[in-house]
Motif scaffolding. Structure first.
Motif, short mmCIF file in Angstrom:
data_model
loop_
_atom_site.label_atom_id
_atom_site.label_comp_id
_atom_site.label_asym_id
_atom_site.label_seq_id
_atom_site.Cartn_x
_atom_site.Cartn_y
_atom_site.Cartn_z
N VAL A 53 0.86 -1.18 0.00
CA VAL A 53 0.00 0.00 0.00
C VAL A 53 0.89 1.22 0.00
CG1 VAL A 53 -1.77 1.29 1.25
CG2 VAL A 53 -1.89 -1.20 1.14
N LEU A 54 0.72 2.08 -1.00
CA LEU A 54 1.63 3.19 -1.25
C LEU A 54 1.15 4.47 -0.57
CD1 LEU A 54 2.07 2.50 -5.07
CD2 LEU A 54 3.66 1.90 -3.24
N GLY A 55 2.11 5.17 0.03
CA GLY A 55 1.82 6.44 0.65
C GLY A 55 1.71 7.56 -0.37
N GLY A 56 1.21 8.70 0.08
CA GLY A 56 1.05 9.88 -0.76
C GLY A 56 0.57 11.03 0.10
N PRO A 57 0.25 12.18 -0.49
CA PRO A 57 -0.20 13.33 0.30
C PRO A 57 -1.39 13.04 1.20
CG PRO A 57 0.26 13.98 -1.97
CD PRO A 57 0.35 12.49 -1.93
N THR B 259 -3.00 5.27 0.67
CA THR B 259 -4.33 5.09 0.06
C THR B 259 -4.29 4.32 -1.25
OG1 THR B 259 -4.12 7.22 -1.10
CG2 THR B 259 -5.16 7.24 1.07
N ARG B 260 -3.12 4.08 -1.82
CA ARG B 260 -3.05 3.47 -3.15
C ARG B 260 -2.50 2.05 -3.06
NH1 ARG B 260 1.08 6.56 -6.01
NH2 ARG B 260 1.92 6.93 -3.92
N THR B 261 -3.16 1.10 -3.69
CA THR B 261 -2.69 -0.28 -3.71
C THR B 261 -1.69 -0.48 -4.83
OG1 THR B 261 -4.78 -1.08 -2.80
CG2 THR B 261 -3.37 -2.69 -3.91
N GLY B 262 -0.52 -0.99 -4.47
CA GLY B 262 0.51 -1.29 -5.46
C GLY B 262 0.49 -2.77 -5.80
#
Length: 430
Positions: free
Chosen positions: A266-270, A274-277
């Motif tokens: 699961v990728l981080g961001g601002p 929230t993003r599945t890798g």
């Protein structure tokens, strides 16, 4: 075994939540329990904790720039006695100093819930939550709960200081809006998931959700901000976190369920994680490292039938490795920027890092100085030479064990003799 992402090819290990304690203690008992009380007279003389001024070194509770060791499983005075607590061995420029040690016990450092002190402390995560230059320790406890409705938060924070972990713990605040369902909000993972330079916490939630608490945290255990739970491909966060794709945001492994099963990056961001890798295959354990096939971090997934490799996350080109162990760790023991893979099962083996991936021919079998069930406690640079060291614990009975630290060298983990050995019975002599 556990902290924030490290530079210079130092590897980060993502252990399955159900095996996190096994890495610090036995997966099985060997030998009979010793009914005689432990005699700690042979323990190293107790030394004061060196005073520090703050640092960015991982697991540095006293801020002196030297990594410390967390021991979440200690021997007992007698078989079947209560768990004594958590042991901390403080570091120095020469490595760990068993005399500079501290016992963290719930009766002395725990925060009461409804007037009741916790009966146990389990080490869960380490990071600098209040951004003061001293690593803090997140522990799980056993707060009173009648089984009705939403359970209380079982997590507490012990803050680091110039003299190490000092004072009583505080309750971690999890706002009601950041929870979903009636599961325990536990299994914390530290990381800077929104890239603002402060450490955040991700917790287990219910039904494919994660609780996300943004740091820094106050000394009362309150996050800077906490929104609604995040949707996730699973609900079991697994640490430590790492910036796998080098974009400036920490990422983490999330399992679909406890125990053996598939997981995802699961990728981080601002907005946080929230993003599945990449989706990873089913396995018992996951280790992240620079295994040599790309600029991003790679993943090794341990299972009973061998180890699956996924290179260059989050795209994850496939590979495999015949490995006899399903419990994995990774670290750069020779300082060349590539990760070695440590596999612990019936044997403790190190697969040396190569540009084509972990070698199946260049391997080292680590022989601990005592017989029993051996598990990895931690991998990290304890002597400050830029190369990771390997700390293992050999469990002999409830009252007997040996901790040994094998140093990394320019040739890798080749030393037959550990640099440091001691028994956790030393913590019984206060």
């Amino acid at each position: 075994m556990t902290g924030p992402a490290l530079s210079g090819g130092t590897v980060l290990t993502a252990l399955a939540a159900t095996l996190l304690l096994a890495a610090c203690g036995p997966a099985q008992h060997t030998g009979s329990a010793d009914p005689a009380p432990v005699r700690a007279a042979g323990a190293p003389a107790l030394l004061p904790v060196p005073k520090g001024k703050g640092s960015s070194t991982p697991d540095d509770f006293n801020g002196d720039g030297h990594r410390d060791l967390v021991l979440g499983d200690l021997v007992k005075e007698q078989a079947h006695a209560d768990d004594p607590g958590i042991g901390i061995v403080y570091g120095s420029e020469r490595g760990l100093v068993p005399g500079a040690r501290q016992l963290i016990a719930p009766d002395r450092q725990g925060a009461a819930t409804d007037g009741q002190l916790p009966a146990l402390f389990d080490a869960e995560a380490t990071c600098d939550l209040d951004k003061d230059g001293f690593t803090d320790l997140v522990v799980s406890t056993d707060p009173p709960y009648d089984g009705q409705g939403r359970p209380p938060v079982p997590l507490q924070i012990l803050f680091g200081s110039p003299t190490g972990l000092a004072g009583r713990a505080v309750h971690l605040t999890v706002p009601p809006a950041a929870r979903v369902g009636n599961d325990w909000p536990d299994q914390p993972v530290c990381g800077d998931f929104d890239g603002d330079g402060a450490q955040d916490l991700v917790l287990h939630a219910t039904g494919g959700h994660l609780t996300y608490l943004r740091g820094p945290f106050t000394r009362k255990g309150t996050p800077r901000r906490a929104g609604a739970p995040l949707r996730s491909p699973g609900e079991v966060p697994t640490g430590p976190a790492a910036d796998v794709d080098r974009d400036g945001y920490d990422d983490l492994i999330v399992r679909t369920a406890q125990g053996t099963g598939p997981s995802a990056v699961v990728l981080g961001g601002p907005a946080g994680p929230t993003r599945t890798g990449a989706v990873l295959p089913s396995g018992i354990d996951v280790a992240l490292g620079s295994f040599g096939r790309g600029k991003a971090l790679d993943a090794a997934v341990g299972a009973m039938g061998g180890t699956s490799l996924r290179y260059d996350l989050p795209t994850a080109a496939q590979g495999s490795l015949a490995s006899p162990g399903s419990v994995l760790d990774a670290a750069d023991f020779d300082g060349n920027g590539l990760s070695e893979l440590v596999s612990s099962g019936s044997r403790l083996r190190v697969f040396q890092g190569r540009t084509t991936g972990p070698s199946t021919t260049a391997t080292v079998t680590v022989e601990p100085p005592a017989t029993g069930t051996t598990r990895v406690v931690a991998v990290g640079d304890f002597d400050g030479d830029g190369r990771a060291d390997l700390a293992v614990r050999t469990y002999r009975s409830e009252t007997k064990d040996t901790v040994a630290v094998f140093p990394g060298t320019k040739k890798g983990l080749v030393s037959a003799e550990p640099a440091v050995t001691f028994s956790t019975s030393a913590f019984l002599s206060r």
